[in-house]
Design an enzyme around this catalytic site. Sequence first.
Site, short mmCIF file in Angstrom:
data_model
loop_
_atom_site.label_atom_id
_atom_site.label_comp_id
_atom_site.label_asym_id
_atom_site.label_seq_id
_atom_site.Cartn_x
_atom_site.Cartn_y
_atom_site.Cartn_z
N GLU A 256 6.47 49.52 -21.23
CA GLU A 256 6.93 49.73 -19.85
C GLU A 256 8.09 48.77 -19.66
O GLU A 256 7.90 47.56 -19.64
CB GLU A 256 5.77 49.48 -18.89
CG GLU A 256 5.98 50.11 -17.54
CD GLU A 256 6.37 49.09 -16.52
OE1 GLU A 256 7.60 48.96 -16.28
OE2 GLU A 256 5.49 48.42 -15.97
N GLU B 81 20.51 46.07 -15.51
CA GLU B 81 19.38 45.59 -14.72
C GLU B 81 19.57 44.11 -14.42
O GLU B 81 19.70 43.29 -15.34
CB GLU B 81 18.07 45.80 -15.50
CG GLU B 81 16.87 45.39 -14.68
CD GLU B 81 15.55 45.65 -15.39
OE1 GLU B 81 15.44 45.32 -16.59
OE2 GLU B 81 14.63 46.16 -14.75
N LYS C 65 -1.27 38.09 -24.06
CA LYS C 65 -0.35 36.94 -23.90
C LYS C 65 0.38 37.05 -22.57
O LYS C 65 1.21 37.93 -22.37
CB LYS C 65 0.69 36.89 -25.03
CG LYS C 65 1.41 35.54 -25.00
CD LYS C 65 2.75 35.54 -25.68
CE LYS C 65 3.87 36.03 -24.83
NZ LYS C 65 4.19 35.19 -23.65
N CYS D 169 10.52 46.10 -11.97
CA CYS D 169 11.22 46.97 -12.92
C CYS D 169 11.66 48.28 -12.27
O CYS D 169 12.63 48.88 -12.67
CB CYS D 169 10.36 47.21 -14.15
SG CYS D 169 8.67 47.55 -13.73
N THR E 94 13.88 45.83 -21.73
CA THR E 94 14.16 46.84 -22.74
C THR E 94 14.58 46.17 -24.05
O THR E 94 14.20 46.61 -25.14
CB THR E 94 15.24 47.81 -22.22
OG1 THR E 94 14.66 48.56 -21.14
CG2 THR E 94 15.74 48.75 -23.29
P1 ADP Z 1 12.25 38.41 -19.14
O1 ADP Z 1 13.55 38.44 -19.88
O2 ADP Z 1 12.33 39.03 -17.81
O3 ADP Z 1 11.54 37.10 -19.16
P2 ADP Z 1 10.93 39.43 -21.40
O4 ADP Z 1 10.99 40.84 -21.83
O5 ADP Z 1 11.72 38.41 -22.15
O6 ADP Z 1 11.31 39.42 -19.89
O7 ADP Z 1 9.44 38.91 -21.36
C1 ADP Z 1 8.30 39.70 -21.13
C2 ADP Z 1 7.18 39.20 -22.03
O8 ADP Z 1 7.58 39.37 -23.38
C3 ADP Z 1 6.82 37.73 -21.88
O9 ADP Z 1 5.42 37.57 -22.04
C4 ADP Z 1 7.56 37.09 -23.05
O10 ADP Z 1 6.98 35.89 -23.48
C5 ADP Z 1 7.42 38.16 -24.10
N1 ADP Z 1 8.43 38.11 -25.17
C6 ADP Z 1 9.70 37.66 -25.12
N2 ADP Z 1 10.30 37.77 -26.33
C7 ADP Z 1 9.39 38.30 -27.17
C8 ADP Z 1 9.39 38.67 -28.55
N3 ADP Z 1 10.47 38.50 -29.31
N4 ADP Z 1 8.27 39.21 -29.07
C9 ADP Z 1 7.17 39.40 -28.31
N5 ADP Z 1 7.10 39.07 -27.02
C10 ADP Z 1 8.18 38.53 -26.44
#
Ligand code: ADP
Length: 497
Positions: free
Chosen positions: A270, A401, A195, A304, A250
Amino acid sequence: MAIVELDPLVREFTAKERPMLIGGEWVPAMSGNTFETYDPSTGEVLAHVAEGDKADIDRAVKAARRAFDEGPWGKLTPSERGRLVHRIGDLIMEHADELATLETLDNGKPFAVAKAADIPLSADLFWYMSGWATKLDGRTTEPHVPYKPGSEWHAYTRREPVGVVGQIIPWNFPLLMAAWKLGPALSCGNAVVLKPAEQTPLSVLRLGELILEAGIPPGVVNIVPGYGETAGAALAAHPDVDKVAFTGSTEVGKLIVEAAAGNLKKVSLELGGKSPNIVFPDADMEKAIPGAAMATFFNHGQCCIAGTRLFVQKSAFDDVVAGVADHAKSLKVGPGMAEDTDMGPLVSKEQFERVTAYLQKGATEGARAVAGGRALERPGYFVEPTLLVDTEPDMSIWREEIFGPVLAATPFDDLDELARQANDTPYGLGAGVWTQDISKAHKLAKLLKAGTVYVNTYNIFPAEMPFGGYKESGWGREMGPEVLESYTETKSVICEL
Ligand code: ADP
């Protein structure tokens, strides 16, 4: 402002609604829904993409399971598998301009950077990992079984793929993060549901076409674009997924761990960072000053491992701060497709609001901007490269961060205290040391609690070296031989002779 000419293939690609890849077919979402992806240099809609959710994830997991259990994939020899993975790298380079353009339009990064770094690094990752397919050896041993005196034994281990792997990636290096995830998973013989981030699905969808062209059998790689809370959460929780690999914040990493608990799928993470970057007065300042600036400003701080806490020994503090501030001011901020752009926009409106809120908070808490400190007054999500001084260890801009072009600096005095101060963070992804004293560099490299320590350099990501974090920066390692651990199971076979 000269604009890099748009590859006509890119225009064609973004003009059509982009479907998802399931079982080797390009299909719309089962719901029929789509979402928009934006050009962050204008805030305008760039493309419409199929919006996957739980039902599509389920379909993709079934396709991956079939490909893993029944398809030709498992019957390929490791050599054949490796050659297909290698071919993906070749195809990436053959389409370098097109992929770099998609990356720039979707993510905002300068075209020249995407072309020089993101694309060749992605290809190289597949090339490097392809060689491991033929080297996943086990070992043989003669076990000692004390309660069977006189018995004879032959025992060996096998390295086998984990099975169906769910991979969730972020938007900061869309193609490269897909490569980091897919390269080892495929070389080890797994099937994947990937995804991409909702902000940047385009280059990964184009990569899906190249993966099929390379000859990876249908269903081995499935790509389901969609939102994190729906598609991402469904993938992390899916009972028929054997492992989930996640790169992102995180905060979401902790949600992934909870979601994975249902079937105790393997997890690798990561995550975030707030990495210390340490400059000593004996450093080669011609390298250290731009190096300290770009440790944060590279990729607009959306990295990161960005070296966002700058420690400078007191006697050099004023000079280094002045040099880094000058460097920040010299960076040309503009659209990624403009030839003279050094730094593009932040990826999204949400990210722009987050970073500008931190700038506000920093000012309220008493930090002082000696370069930047504001958003640009123009459409798109542009923020000035910013250097903050007068920082205190409890300020949010020092502890949290930000994921934007915001560097905070502090002087240090006492060498013995330095490692404690540098390690005073819940994160442990990276660290940098700038000095010409090799003994000091190696002593610090040992003391710093970080997955990667750079000496007289920063933001280098070779496929040969493991990458990952201590503490809340993650579990496991990406790249290098170390990543193979997280994409294989080790089986013990014990025979009594
Ligand atoms: P940012 O806040 O920088 O966008 P995220 O950690 O939210 O970083 O996003 C990284 C990835 O995790 C993206 O592909 C996002 O769609 C996905 N993501 C966000 N929330 C969830 C969740 N609750 N479960 C699984 N994947 C998620």
